[in-house]
Enzyme design. Structure first.
Site, PDB file in Angstrom:
ATOM      1  CB  THR A  90       0.270  -3.695   6.501  1.00 19.46           C
ATOM      2  OG1 THR A  90      -0.987  -3.735   5.817  1.00 19.46           O
ATOM      3  CG2 THR A  90       0.824  -2.288   6.517  1.00 19.46           C
ATOM      4  CG  ASP A  91      -2.658  -7.358   3.597  1.00 11.24           C
ATOM      5  OD1 ASP A  91      -2.973  -6.514   4.462  1.00 11.24           O
ATOM      6  OD2 ASP A  91      -3.264  -7.471   2.519  1.00 11.24           O
ATOM      7  CB  SER A 143       2.626  -7.853   1.220  1.00 10.46           C
ATOM      8  OG  SER A 143       1.676  -7.679   2.240  1.00 10.46           O
ATOM      9  CB  THR A 203      -0.917  -0.016   1.244  1.00 15.90           C
ATOM     10  OG1 THR A 203      -1.797  -1.117   1.109  1.00 15.90           O
ATOM     11  CG2 THR A 203      -1.730   1.245   1.380  1.00 15.90           C
TER      12      THR A 203
HETATM   13  N1  ASP Z   1      -2.767  -5.440   0.726  1.00 11.93           N
HETATM   14  C1  ASP Z   1      -1.719  -4.504   1.066  1.00 11.93           C
HETATM   15  C2  ASP Z   1      -0.407  -5.257   1.087  1.00 11.93           C
HETATM   16  O1  ASP Z   1      -0.206  -6.007   1.993  1.00 11.93           O
HETATM   17  C3  ASP Z   1      -2.012  -3.904   2.367  1.00 11.93           C
HETATM   18  C4  ASP Z   1      -1.008  -2.929   2.875  1.00 11.93           C
HETATM   19  O2  ASP Z   1       0.087  -2.788   2.393  1.00 11.93           O
HETATM   20  O3  ASP Z   1      -1.339  -2.265   3.874  1.00 11.93           O
HETATM   21  O4  ASP Z   1       0.399  -5.128   0.201  1.00 11.93           O
END
Ligand code: ASP
Length: 343
Positions: free
Chosen positions: A121-122, A88, A36
């Protein structure tokens, strides 16, 4: 601050070691993997319906602008390299291997003070745990991310990136190294951090362990040192296998049974993490199937499904447990144990 984008390995005659005659400035290398923090949204102000991994690491670095000159970037050479460009949630073994290799290579350069990784973050807690176990670096390897896309009206990524650079550049002078996360003004140990919220900017914590430091005005305020002494890295060779072992997570819950375990056994599963209730308890029907699997050579590891604490020793189940790791991190641990066994 000077910036440079690298895409290839260091050639002979590359940068000198910091501290040698000629006073080469310490370097911090930024490795981009997407997430993200590199995402963009089709609608202004939409912090949910965006697409991750759209902007390159060089562009993210560029958005820091004067904030770098005034803060942690002063006196530091920054280089960037795009290792991957993914959401991610879609993390793969191939990207993990490439990231571990590139991070190890840069950390091995004497002139590099630390490495920063931008990530989603995932699966951040999984990647952080993997890098911790495989590399266990003495230098800072700081992962950072964002909860809002890069083009959000009030994006959190730039501050997180700046804080990660602060940690990479200043950590060694303050007894901080190893794999860490920099998010929402705090540093977390990579082996302990976990995502605890789907939307809040302050979306991570470390269970009972707490944060390592605050990052305030380009300075670190330490709460404790990291990493602990004597960590033994597994080494990159553990990731060399072309086919990785099959390790799955099953959850104990009301009405759980052993059908899933039996299906997984039939499909050749080699490791099972059980996300347990309470203090590591498991529904008796699920437990019966797990014990059958164990007798057939499947490695088992228990973790807690509630997000903090660890299984207090002496419980009735008696199967091995993963301490305070989340089920997703316990899966990485089991994967690495199986990989190490077959290496
Ligand atoms: N779906 C995103 C990822 O993990 C979520 C994020 O980065 O906050 O790449």
């Amino acid at each position: 601050m000077t910036t440079q984008t690298t895409r290839k390995k260091r050639t002979p005659g590359g940068p000198q070691a910091a501290g040698s005659a000629g006073a080469v400035r310490p370097q911090v290398v930024l490795l981009g993997t997407g997430g993200t923090i590199a995402g963009t949204s089709p609608r202004v102000g939409d912090d949910v319906g965006y697409t991750a991994a759209q902007r390159g690491i060089g562009t993210l670095l560029g958005t820091l602008g004067p904030a770098l000159q005034a803060g942690p970037g002063r006196g530091v050479d920054l280089q960037s390299e795009q290792v991957a460009q993914i959401d991610s949630k879609d993390m793969s073994h191939a990207v993990w291997r490439r990231l571990a290799e590139r991070a190890a290579w840069h950390l091995g350069r004497p002139e590099v003070a630390g490495v920063v990784v931008t990530h989603g973050t995932d699966t951040l807690e999984e990647t952080a745990y993997l890098l911790h176990r495989v590399l266990a670096p003495a230098k800072p390897l700081v992962l950072t991310a964002a909860m809002r896309p890069a083009d959000a009206l009030l994006a959190d990524g730039p501050q997180n990136l700046l804080d990660a650079i602060t940690a990479a550049a200043q950590g060694p002078g303050q007894g901080l190294g190893g794999v860490m996360l920099a998010l929402a003004g705090r540093l977390w140990a990579g082996a302990q951090a976990r995502k605890v919220h789907p939307y809040r900017l302050d979306a991570f914590d470390a269970g009972d362990a707490g944060a390592l430091a605050h990052v305030e005005q380009g300075r670190l305020r330490l709460l404790r040192t990291w990493p602990p002494a004597g960590l033994e890295p597994l080494g990159l060779q553990v990731l060399a296998a072309d086919i990785w072992p099959e390790v799955q997570i099953v959850t104990s819950h009301a009405g759980a049974d052993g059908r899933l375990v039996d299906l997984l056994l039939d499909s050749g599963v080699q490791g099972l993490v059980v996300a347990c209730t309470g203090n590591g308890s498991i529904h008796h029907d699920l437990l019966a199937a797990l014990l059958r699997a164990q007798r057939q050579g499947v490695m088992l590891l228990r973790a807690l499904r509630q997000g903090s604490g660890c299984i207090v020793a002496g419980d009735a189940v008696g199967l091995p447990d993963a301490g305070s790791l989340t089920p997703a991190q316990a899966r990485v641990e089991l994967l690495l144990r199986l990989l190490a066994r077959q290496a």
